[in-house]
Design a protein around this motif. Structure first.
Motif, short mmCIF file in Angstrom:
data_model
loop_
_atom_site.label_atom_id
_atom_site.label_comp_id
_atom_site.label_asym_id
_atom_site.label_seq_id
_atom_site.Cartn_x
_atom_site.Cartn_y
_atom_site.Cartn_z
N THR A 2 0.84 -1.19 0.00
CA THR A 2 0.00 0.00 0.00
C THR A 2 0.88 1.25 0.00
O THR A 2 2.09 1.19 0.19
CB THR A 2 -0.90 0.02 1.24
OG1 THR A 2 -0.08 0.12 2.41
CG2 THR A 2 -1.75 -1.24 1.32
N ASP A 3 0.22 2.40 -0.18
CA ASP A 3 0.95 3.66 -0.20
C ASP A 3 1.62 3.93 1.14
O ASP A 3 2.70 4.53 1.20
CB ASP A 3 0.00 4.81 -0.54
CG ASP A 3 -0.45 4.77 -1.99
OD1 ASP A 3 0.24 4.12 -2.81
OD2 ASP A 3 -1.48 5.39 -2.31
N LEU A 4 1.00 3.49 2.23
CA LEU A 4 1.57 3.69 3.55
C LEU A 4 2.92 2.99 3.66
O LEU A 4 3.90 3.56 4.14
CB LEU A 4 0.61 3.17 4.62
CG LEU A 4 1.14 3.23 6.05
CD1 LEU A 4 1.32 4.67 6.50
CD2 LEU A 4 0.20 2.50 6.99
N TRP A 5 3.00 1.75 3.19
CA TRP A 5 4.25 1.01 3.28
C TRP A 5 5.32 1.60 2.37
O TRP A 5 6.50 1.58 2.71
CB TRP A 5 4.02 -0.48 3.00
CG TRP A 5 3.39 -1.14 4.19
CD1 TRP A 5 2.11 -1.59 4.29
CD2 TRP A 5 3.99 -1.35 5.46
NE1 TRP A 5 1.89 -2.09 5.54
CE2 TRP A 5 3.03 -1.96 6.28
CE3 TRP A 5 5.25 -1.11 5.99
CZ2 TRP A 5 3.29 -2.31 7.60
CZ3 TRP A 5 5.51 -1.46 7.30
CH2 TRP A 5 4.53 -2.06 8.09
N TRP A 6 4.92 2.11 1.22
CA TRP A 6 5.89 2.78 0.36
C TRP A 6 6.43 4.03 1.06
O TRP A 6 7.62 4.35 0.96
CB TRP A 6 5.28 3.15 -0.99
CG TRP A 6 5.17 1.98 -1.92
CD1 TRP A 6 4.02 1.39 -2.34
CD2 TRP A 6 6.25 1.24 -2.51
NE1 TRP A 6 4.32 0.33 -3.16
CE2 TRP A 6 5.68 0.22 -3.28
CE3 TRP A 6 7.62 1.34 -2.45
CZ2 TRP A 6 6.45 -0.68 -4.01
CZ3 TRP A 6 8.39 0.44 -3.17
CH2 TRP A 6 7.81 -0.56 -3.93
N GLY A 7 5.57 4.72 1.77
CA GLY A 7 6.01 5.89 2.54
C GLY A 7 6.97 5.51 3.65
O GLY A 7 7.98 6.18 3.86
#
Length: 101
Positions: A2-7
């Motif tokens: 998810t975008d959170l993990w990429w962040g």
């Protein structure tokens, strides 16, 4: 992912790169007179900013309340060279008295 993990991954890489950059600085730069003086003053500035924010910050505005009486008492004690523990007790007492009134 998810975008959170990429962040999270991007922040991890950035922190590692920043630490690596700090370790890669040549000793001549770290031992320079101006660098040594500036790094000695950074904690003082950060602590002063934290105290100011905690003493006068409300939700979105500056608040003048009993906390400032405690800070003023602590500053007066500091200028009078009172030891830390009595200064802490006096500042807490001043704050409590102002809140009581």
């Amino acid at each position: 992912m998810t975008d959170l993990w990429w962040g999270v991954l991007a922040v991890c890489v950035g922190c590692y790169a920043l630490k690596l950059a700090g370790l890669s600085v040549p000793p001549a730069v770290l031992e320079h007179r101006l660098t040594v003086r500036a790094t000695a003053l950074i904690p003082v500035g950060l602590l002063a900013a934290l105290v100011a924010v905690q003493a006068a910050a409300g939700d979105r505005e500056v608040v003048v309340d009993a906390r400032l009486a405690g800070v003023a008492t602590a500053v007066a004690c500091l200028l009078a060279r009172v030891p830390f523990l009595p200064m802490l007790v006096l500042a807490a007492a001043a704050t409590a008295l102002v809140r009581l009134v």
